[in-house]
Structures are given as structure tokens and as C-alpha cells.
Write a protein that holds these residues in place. Structure first.
Motif, short mmCIF file in Angstrom:
data_model
loop_
_atom_site.label_atom_id
_atom_site.label_comp_id
_atom_site.label_asym_id
_atom_site.label_seq_id
_atom_site.Cartn_x
_atom_site.Cartn_y
_atom_site.Cartn_z
N VAL A 1 0.37 -1.43 0.75
CA VAL A 1 0.58 -0.53 0.14
C VAL A 1 0.87 0.99 0.20
O VAL A 1 1.98 1.78 0.25
N SER A 2 0.87 2.18 -0.41
CA SER A 2 1.09 3.66 -0.38
C SER A 2 -0.38 4.41 0.36
O SER A 2 -1.26 4.03 0.01
N VAL A 3 0.09 5.80 1.06
CA VAL A 3 -0.57 6.36 1.71
C VAL A 3 -0.06 8.14 1.50
O VAL A 3 -0.63 9.13 2.09
N ASP A 4 0.73 7.98 0.46
CA ASP A 4 1.08 9.81 -0.19
C ASP A 4 1.14 9.33 -1.63
O ASP A 4 2.49 10.04 -2.31
N GLY A 5 0.57 8.45 -2.16
CA GLY A 5 -0.27 8.47 -3.20
C GLY A 5 0.63 8.01 -5.12
O GLY A 5 0.85 8.37 -5.99
N GLY A 6 1.67 6.88 -4.15
CA GLY A 6 2.50 6.18 -4.98
C GLY A 6 3.43 6.14 -4.72
O GLY A 6 4.79 5.41 -5.04
N GLY A 7 4.09 7.28 -3.79
CA GLY A 7 5.36 7.80 -3.84
C GLY A 7 6.00 6.79 -2.67
O GLY A 7 7.08 6.52 -3.47
N HIS A 8 5.59 6.05 -1.82
CA HIS A 8 6.47 4.86 -1.13
C HIS A 8 5.42 4.00 -0.65
O HIS A 8 4.27 4.54 -0.70
N TRP A 9 6.21 2.22 -0.41
CA TRP A 9 5.58 1.01 -0.55
C TRP A 9 5.89 1.02 0.50
O TRP A 9 7.15 0.67 0.88
N GLY A 10 4.50 -0.18 1.11
CA GLY A 10 5.03 -0.93 2.29
C GLY A 10 3.86 -1.37 2.44
O GLY A 10 2.70 -1.83 2.11
N ARG A 11 4.14 -2.52 3.66
CA ARG A 11 2.90 -2.64 4.61
C ARG A 11 2.86 -1.65 5.52
O ARG A 11 3.77 -0.53 5.92
N LEU A 12 0.58 -1.64 5.89
CA LEU A 12 0.85 -0.42 6.95
C LEU A 12 1.49 -0.31 8.08
O LEU A 12 1.99 0.81 7.73
N ASP A 13 1.81 -1.02 8.75
CA ASP A 13 2.37 -1.24 9.66
C ASP A 13 4.37 -0.17 9.70
O ASP A 13 4.60 -0.24 10.10
N GLN A 14 5.31 -0.09 8.41
CA GLN A 14 5.96 0.15 7.85
C GLN A 14 5.29 1.50 8.00
O GLN A 14 6.65 2.34 7.55
N LEU A 15 4.53 2.47 7.04
CA LEU A 15 4.01 3.61 6.90
C LEU A 15 4.09 4.85 7.97
O LEU A 15 2.91 4.45 8.53
N TRP A 16 3.96 6.02 7.62
CA TRP A 16 4.47 6.90 8.46
C TRP A 16 4.03 8.29 7.76
O TRP A 16 4.57 8.42 6.55
N LEU A 17 2.94 9.05 8.37
CA LEU A 17 2.73 10.41 7.70
C LEU A 17 3.13 11.40 8.99
O LEU A 17 3.01 11.14 9.91
N PRO A 18 3.61 12.73 7.98
CA PRO A 18 3.83 14.50 9.34
C PRO A 18 2.43 14.19 9.90
O PRO A 18 1.29 14.45 9.62
N THR A 19 2.72 14.55 10.56
CA THR A 19 1.13 15.90 11.38
C THR A 19 1.01 16.85 11.48
O THR A 19 2.21 17.90 10.87
N PRO A 20 0.19 17.81 11.48
CA PRO A 20 0.18 19.28 11.72
C PRO A 20 1.50 19.26 12.08
O PRO A 20 1.64 20.85 11.31
N LEU A 21 1.92 19.62 13.39
CA LEU A 21 2.12 19.53 14.23
C LEU A 21 3.74 19.57 14.09
O LEU A 21 4.44 20.56 15.02
N GLY A 22 4.01 19.24 12.72
CA GLY A 22 5.66 18.33 12.94
C GLY A 22 5.95 17.09 13.22
O GLY A 22 6.81 16.68 12.81
N GLY A 23 5.29 16.20 13.37
CA GLY A 23 5.81 15.14 14.61
C GLY A 23 5.51 14.28 13.31
O GLY A 23 4.99 14.47 12.10
N VAL A 24 4.54 12.82 13.40
CA VAL A 24 4.47 11.82 12.40
C VAL A 24 4.04 10.84 13.48
O VAL A 24 3.92 10.81 14.89
N ARG A 25 2.94 10.23 12.32
CA ARG A 25 2.22 9.32 13.14
C ARG A 25 2.30 7.87 11.93
O ARG A 25 2.62 8.21 10.94
N ARG A 26 1.49 6.59 12.41
CA ARG A 26 1.45 5.68 11.51
C ARG A 26 0.37 5.64 11.21
O ARG A 26 -0.62 6.14 11.68
#
Length: 151
Positions: free
Chosen positions: A94-119
Motif C-alpha cells: 500500500v501507499s499513503v502518499d499517492g504512490g510515492g512510497h510502498w510497503g505494508r501499513l505497519d511500515q508507513l508513517w505520515l507527518p502530523t500538522p504540528l511537525g511530528g509523525v504518526r503511524r
């Protein structure tokens, strides 16, 4: 919203360029009713009308229309907007960024509005892909499928 989902899904989403592979997509709504004996009965209906909580069945058909075997090809499809896909297939990436990065969901992180990251969670998935067998001979066809729940 249903028409927008169906139209967006039916549009071609090119994967990495190997034009010999032809892709097609079908989408159905799974309905569950009870038969005369009290057992659940599952039927597939057209996805013309979908609403929150409906389960979609997305089927991706592929075929090598070329004259040569195709190697290292990944079937890639955008996830219908407003759905949460079932990503339990171990062969699916799967990708959570429009196909830029791929992997299993537990391997992917997204930025948060306050500058952190979340699963990443299933609702974040934008694209799904499957790697086809090592060499797909000319004329070979197959299908892949997954379920997605309308949010």
C-alpha cells in the motif's frame, strides 16, 4: 458521491510504464440478506448506489496483450475516495502518499500538522499494488481483488 467513486475507479490509473499489460476494474456492492433457512446470503450488486458502511468488492483484471513475456510488473490501482480498504492480503503493498512510497501499513508513517509523525492507518491508503509473477507470458490473464468499506 457514488457516481464519483465509480467514475474515479473506472478511470485508468497507469502503473509503471509497460503498455503490454492491459488493466480493467469492476466494482460491486456486497449485500448480505437472510435466506428462508436463516442463513446469511451474500450477493453482489452494481455499485451505482453506495452509502456509508457498504462493503465494496473491487476486482482488477489484467492481461498481457504483448508479444513478449512481461517481467517485474506491479498492478497499481488508486483506492476509491472515501473508503477504508481491507489490506489483509499479504501480497498487497500500500501507499499513503499517492504512490510515492510502498510497503505494508505497519511500515508507513505520515507527518502530523504540528511537525511530528504518526503511524498510517487503513483510512490513509491512497493506492494498492500487487507484484505479478516473475514472468507473465503473452496472453496470460488474471484478476486481483480486495474489499473496501465506505466511510
Amino acid at each position: 458521491m457514488a457516481l464519483a467513486v465509480a467514475t474515479g475507479l473506472m478511470a485508468a490509473h497507469p502503473a509503471t510504464a509497460q503498455p503490454a499489460i492491459r488493466l480493467g476494474t469492476q466494482m460491486f456492492v456486497e449485500r448480505v440478506s437472510t435466506d428462508i433457512n436463516g442463513r446469511p446470503r451474500r450477493t453482489l450488486e452494481s455499485a451505482d448506489r453506495v452509502g456509508p458502511g457498504d462493503t465494496l468488492i473491487v476486482i482488477v483484471h489484467w492481461r498481457n496483450d504483448g508479444a513478449q513475456p512481461v517481467r517485474d510488473y506491479a498492478v497499481t490501482r488508486a483506492v476509491p475516495h472515501g473508503t477504508r480498504p481491507d489490506i489483509s492480503d499479504p501480497h498487497m503493498q500500500v501507499s499513503v502518499d499517492g504512490g510515492g512510497h510502498w510497503g505494508r501499513l505497519d511500515q508507513l508513517w505520515l507527518p502530523t500538522p504540528l511537525g511530528g509523525v504518526r503511524r498510517a492507518v487503513a483510512e490513509d491508503v491512497t493506492h494498492i499494488r500487487w507484484q505479478l509473477p516473475e514472468a507473465v507470458p503473452p496472453g496470460r490473464a488474471g484478476r486481483l481483488s480486495y474489499r473496501a468499506v465506505m466511510r
